[in-house]
Design an enzyme around this catalytic site. Structure first.
Site, PDB file in Angstrom:
ATOM      1  N   GLU A 146       0.706  -1.150   0.035  1.00 46.20           N
ATOM      2  CA  GLU A 146       0.032  -0.124  -0.103  1.00 46.20           C
ATOM      3  C   GLU A 146       0.797   1.297  -0.115  1.00 46.20           C
ATOM      4  O   GLU A 146       1.501   1.451   0.857  1.00 46.20           O
ATOM      5  CB  GLU A 146      -0.895   0.075   1.277  1.00 46.20           C
ATOM      6  CG  GLU A 146      -1.781   1.032   1.245  1.00 46.20           C
ATOM      7  CD  GLU A 146      -2.915   1.129   2.134  1.00 46.20           C
ATOM      8  OE1 GLU A 146      -2.912   0.332   2.994  1.00 46.20           O
ATOM      9  OE2 GLU A 146      -3.872   1.994   2.141  1.00 46.20           O
ATOM     10  N   GLU A 240     -12.425   2.212   3.135  1.00 46.01           N
ATOM     11  CA  GLU A 240     -11.982   2.711   4.231  1.00 46.01           C
ATOM     12  C   GLU A 240     -12.584   3.847   5.016  1.00 46.01           C
ATOM     13  O   GLU A 240     -12.541   4.892   4.224  1.00 46.01           O
ATOM     14  CB  GLU A 240     -10.364   2.853   4.242  1.00 46.01           C
ATOM     15  CG  GLU A 240      -9.702   1.474   4.410  1.00 46.01           C
ATOM     16  CD  GLU A 240      -8.212   1.775   4.486  1.00 46.01           C
ATOM     17  OE1 GLU A 240      -7.457   0.960   5.102  1.00 46.01           O
ATOM     18  OE2 GLU A 240      -7.695   2.837   4.055  1.00 46.01           O
TER      19      GLU A 240
HETATM   20 MN    MN Z   1      -5.728   2.527   3.091  1.00 47.47          MN
END
Ligand code: MN
Length: 289
Positions: A146, A240
């Site tokens: 990420e 998220e």
């Molecule tokens: Mn994230």
């Protein structure tokens, strides 16, 4: 394509009860997949998760951020070894659950560094990530790094940095994980990084600029979804959002979640599920233009 939701939208405690609650709520909001934060994969209740996933018919993925004690860019071999053991255990947990995507800040600690990454630190990170990817490949798991903003790592802040990192640790199941919240801080725009990383893009997080309700901040989602459509992205797209309404001691503090941006997770999740699916439907029609 699986549309998913991060477990921390629903609970900050991932004991058996928290796991059951998060899975049930994710399914009720209309998502296909839940992403479990495996900050401590050694204590995660695999049986409870397996049962809940089967009951609600959800797919699963997992993510985590390493800590200072498990930082694989550390100069201390014991810290690096602890990080590798944690990553390997997280892959095993995910494989036991039947998941195929492992992601997050798994190449350094997830924290504000006060100095740049060292060449030795990055080399250490690459060596561990390569071994974790090999371990994952044998279990049918893909690993995606990420890319996050400068306050959460000093290693990968842009898609191009991820490509450079991966050029020297080439594994077929290892790729890039982009997150709109972080892209909005560090990238030139929301289109080019998706094109740049298209061959290696394996996982996507959808987050607003303040991590609250989608569409109430400054992220250019229309452009981002057009870019996903342009490259024919087919991997998971996971929502998220974090609010002080739901607190996980380790994760919320690290992410700087000090404000209450929403109170009703049910409505927030259902809204995000519709928001993502509506944009995918709209973008799919571009091929007819
Ligand atoms: Mn994230």
């Amino acid at each position: 394509m699986n549309i998913g939701c991060h477990g921390l939208v629903w609970t900050g405690t991932f004991d058996a009860e928290g796991i059951r609650r998060a899975v049930e709520k994710t399914a009720q909001a209309g998502f296909d997949l839940i992403e479990f934060p495996l900050m401590d994969p050694f204590s995660f209740d695999v049986t409870a998760a397996k049962d809940a996933l089967a009951e609600h018919g959800l797919a699963v993925s997992a993510s985590l951020g390493l800590s200072e004690a498990t930082d694989i860019t550390s100069a201390d071999p014991a810290v690096v070894a602890a990080g590798e053991a944690l990553l390997i255990r997280a892959v095993d947990v995910l494989a036991e659950l039947g998941g195929e995507h492992f992601c997050g800040v798994i190449y350094s600690a997830m924290r504000k560094y006060m100095e740049p990454a060292t060449p030795e630190g990055v080399a250490s990170s690459r060596a561990v990530v390569g071994r974790v990817a090999d371990h994952a490949a044998a279990r049918g798991v893909r690993v995606a790094l990420e890319v996050v903003n400068r306050y959460e790592t000093n290693v990968l802040n842009t898609g191009r940095q991820a490509l450079a990192y991966l050029a020297e640790v080439d594994r077929p199941n290892l790729g890039v994980h982009l997150d709109t919240y972080h892209m909005n801080i560090e990238e030139s725009d929301m289109f080019q990084p998706v094109l740049d990383t298209s061959a290696l893009l394996q996982y996507v997080h959808i987050g607003e600029s303040h991590r609250g309700y989608l569409g109430t901040g400054s992220v250019d989602f229309d452009t981002f979804f057009k870019a996903l459509g342009r490259i024919g992205y087919g991997g998971p797209i996971v929502f998220e959002s974090f609010s002080s309404a739901v607190v996980a001691e380790d994760l919320s503090r690290m992410l700087g979640i000090w404000r209450n941006l929403w109170t009703d997770g049910d409505e927030l999740g259902a809204h995000a599920n519709r928001f993502i699916r509506d944009r995918l439907i709209a973008v799919d029609s571009i091929r007819l233009h």
